[in-house]
Design an enzyme around this catalytic site. Structure first.
Site, short mmCIF file in Angstrom:
data_model
loop_
_atom_site.label_atom_id
_atom_site.label_comp_id
_atom_site.label_asym_id
_atom_site.label_seq_id
_atom_site.Cartn_x
_atom_site.Cartn_y
_atom_site.Cartn_z
N ASP A 229 0.88 -1.18 0.00
CA ASP A 229 0.00 0.00 0.00
C ASP A 229 0.91 1.22 0.00
OD1 ASP A 229 -2.18 1.88 0.45
OD2 ASP A 229 -3.36 0.15 1.03
N HIS A 252 1.83 1.86 -3.16
CA HIS A 252 0.88 2.78 -3.79
C HIS A 252 1.42 4.20 -3.83
CE1 HIS A 252 -2.85 -0.02 -2.98
NE2 HIS A 252 -1.89 -0.61 -3.67
#
Ligand SMILES: *[C@@H]1O[C@H](CO)[C@@H](O)[C@H](O)[C@H]1NC(C)=O
Ligand SMILES: *[C@@H]1O[C@H](CO)[C@@H](O)[C@H](O)[C@H]1NC(C)=O
Ligand SMILES: *[C@@H]1O[C@H](CO)[C@@H](O)[C@H](O)[C@H]1NC(C)=O
Ligand SMILES: *[C@@H]1O[C@H](CO)[C@@H](O)[C@H](O)[C@H]1NC(C)=O
Ligand SMILES: *[C@@H]1O[C@H](CO)[C@@H](O)[C@H](O)[C@H]1NC(C)=O
Ligand SMILES: *[C@@H]1O[C@H](CO)[C@@H](O)[C@H](O)[C@H]1NC(C)=O
Ligand SMILES: *[C@@H]1O[C@H](CO)[C@@H](O)[C@H](O)[C@H]1NC(C)=O
Ligand SMILES: *[C@@H]1O[C@H](CO)[C@@H](O)[C@H](O)[C@H]1NC(C)=O
Ligand SMILES: *[C@@H]1O[C@H](CO)[C@@H](O)[C@H](O)[C@H]1NC(C)=O
Ligand SMILES: *[C@@H]1O[C@H](CO)[C@@H](O)[C@H](O)[C@H]1NC(C)=O
Ligand SMILES: *[C@@H]1O[C@H](CO)[C@@H](O)[C@H](O)[C@H]1NC(C)=O
Length: 415
Positions: A229, A252
């Site tokens: 993430d 991310h």
């Protein structure tokens, strides 16, 4: 001798912390020196080492966990309110995979419905030593695959803390967020290696490297992150933050936001610098995101610089999204109340993944001039060759800088 050298290390952290605009205050260190004791060394007991670790940290100035020692932590640890502590972690601190225990007993934070294994807070704390914090994440990754409301513990939470240095530590197998800085001031992470990778077909979801919230003067440098993430995420009220010299893989990206999620709340991100970042195999590179639509919150993102990003195989290398998770109609009717201003994206190079076809950068703002002073300089990003020339997209924004021309009609300067 160990104590003196540890203190020297603590003092040596000052120039690094001063990378951010306000320097932390180590004036208490000289006073603390007179009170120092010998280090207290902890070995594994064979049972739950949580209570003795907490007790030792409260009693001793320096706690040493030697190499080859793995402390097994089966109960939650509240080590807030500490003063002048050294945690010399040469071995491992490992949290048990007892999901029922942790779900019922993890420290709860209402912000994004989080729980934590360990909350560490107070003043003048140093965690160092080359050792490892292990969250036994695999059972959580597997359980989350069939229960997406599963609460999963944050690996390390710095809570209500001032002047904390975390240097040369490995963090592995975090069940969810790896580091949460909540109400901290003057927090340094230097040389922290993170790995949150699943060994099954179930991914290591939501394993943000760092989430910063209601905190000022946080520096994250010289670290390697392999996760699933955000590499670093600035949540509401993150001010004077540095995230530099980072190697992020599989993440991310370096994210500001999402902001403006909660009605009635005002979210601030101001003075953020992120430079020398290698971003590989990621969903995003540099990203700023804010909610729009009816009934959302408000706030401001001000003075953010992303520079020297080298990206490879990244879906969205450069992004502003001021209509985050909002339809175009709703965003037009209810523009974001999070204003975005004084932003620099400088010196970006590398490749996108082709996930967005030829698009390599996107500046999508709400209507009504809610993004202002957006600057782009020296950008060379390319999609995979089958997609042809790179496309730079934009809405509702005036772009300046020597690479503004790439954004076509949005360009107000550039060649
Ligand atoms: C942690 O311990 C301190 C001191 O005992 C206490 O005041 C505080 O409420 C505890 N925090 C939590 C979240 O339990
Ligand atoms: C897990 O924790 C529960 C308490 O929540 C306890 O009853 C149980 O014995 C623990 N399981 C193991 C394997 O330690
Ligand atoms: C998912 O996990 C939560 C605990 O975090 C639990 O309360 C809930 O019942 C679980 N849901 C299912 C469908 O198992
Ligand atoms: C982190 O990774 C770097 C690069 O692989 C390595 O040089 C460094 O020693 C690692 N740090 C720790 C604490 O193991
Ligand atoms: C980097 O991330 C990719 C995608 O998540 C993964 O396949 C690869 O093994 C990772 N590389 C390293 C060196 O861990
Ligand atoms: C952020 O800080 C501002 C100014 O201090 C405050 O009004 C606001 O409530 C804070 N927001 C959050 C989410 O803490
Ligand atoms: C913007 O933030 C940087 C640190 O990230 C700081 O050095 C600079 O002074 C800030 N500029 C303004 C105008 O506040
Ligand atoms: C941002 O940096 C400027 C320049 O150093 C400073 O004046 C301002 O107070 C900082 N903003 C915040 C919210 O700390
Ligand atoms: C442009 O950016 C690249 C890195 O992306 C850097 O190597 C180069 O020196 C920069 N050029 C200028 C003129 O700043
Ligand atoms: C762009 O600048 C022009 C001229 O100053 C202004 O009229 C327009 O409202 C600006 N647009 C946006 C989206 O900020
Ligand atoms: C791609 O860019 C080159 C150089 O700017 C240009 O000559 C070429 O026509 C472009 N190709 C397409 C398909 O637009």
């Amino acid at each position: 001798m160990r104590i003196i050298s540890s203190l020297a290390g603590l003092i040596a952290a000052v120039p690094l912390l001063s990378l951010a605009s306000s320097s932390p205050d180590f004036t208490g260190v000289a006073h603390a020196r007179r009170q120092r004791q010998d280090p207290c060394t902890l070995f594994a007991s064979g049972g739950d080492d949580g209570p003795i670790f907490v007790d030792t940290l409260q009693r001793c100035d320096t706690v040493l966990i030697p190499p080859e020692t793995t402390l097994s932590i089966a109960t939650r640890m509240n080590t807030t309110g500490l003063s002048y502590k050294n945690i010399d972690l040469q071995g491992t601190i490992k949290f048990t995979p007892n999901m029922t225990y942790w779900i019922d007993n993890g420290f709860y934070f209402a912000f994004q419905d989080q729980i934590a294994f360990w909350i560490l807070g107070g003043n003048d704390i140093k965690l160092f030593g080359g050792g490892t914090i292990d969250g036994s994440g695999q059972v959580w990754y597997d359980a989350f695959a069939s229960n997406d409301t599963l609460l999963r513990p944050i690996l390390l939470t710095i809570y209500q803390a001032t002047n904390v240095a975390i240097e040369g530590i490995n963090m592995i197998n975090g069940p969810e967020w790896i580091n949460f800085v909540n109400e901290g001031q003057g927090i340094l992470y230097d040389g922290v290696n993170i790995s949150a990778v699943s060994t099954s077909e179930n991914p290591a979801k939501n394993t943000d490297g760092w989430d910063i919230y209601r905190s000022d003067n946080v520096v994250i440098i010289n670290s390697q992150i392999n996760n699933g993430d955000d590499c670093v995420s600035l949540k509401p009220n993150s001010t004077n933050i540095v995230a530099s010299n980072l190697n992020c893989n599989g993440s991310h990206g370096i994210s500001v936001g999402s902001l403006g999620q909660y009605a009635g709340e005002y979210d601030i991100v101001e003075n953020f610098t992120s430079t020398n970042v290698r971003m590989a195999n990621a969903e995003n590179g540099a990203r700023i995101k804010a909610f729009a639509g009816q009934g959302v919150g408000s706030g401001i993102v001000k003075n953010v610089t992303y520079s020297f990003f080298t990206e490879s195989n990244v879906d969205n290398p450069l992004v502003i999204d001021q209509c985050y998770e909002t339809t175009a109609e709703a965003c037009a009717a209810y523009p974001s109340n999070v204003y975005i201003q004084d932003i620099w994206f400088d010196n970006f190079q590398g490749t996108s993944s082709g996930n967005e076809k030829s698009v390599v950068a996107s500046l999508a703002c709400s209507p009504d001039g809610r993004c202002s002073d957006i600057n782009v300089n020296n950008i060379t990003l390319t999609p995979p060759t089958q997609y042809g020339n790179a496309t730079y997209t934009c809405q509702n924004v005036n772009v300046t800088g020597d690479a503004a021309y790439l954004f076509g009609d949005c360009a107000t300067t550039g060649t």
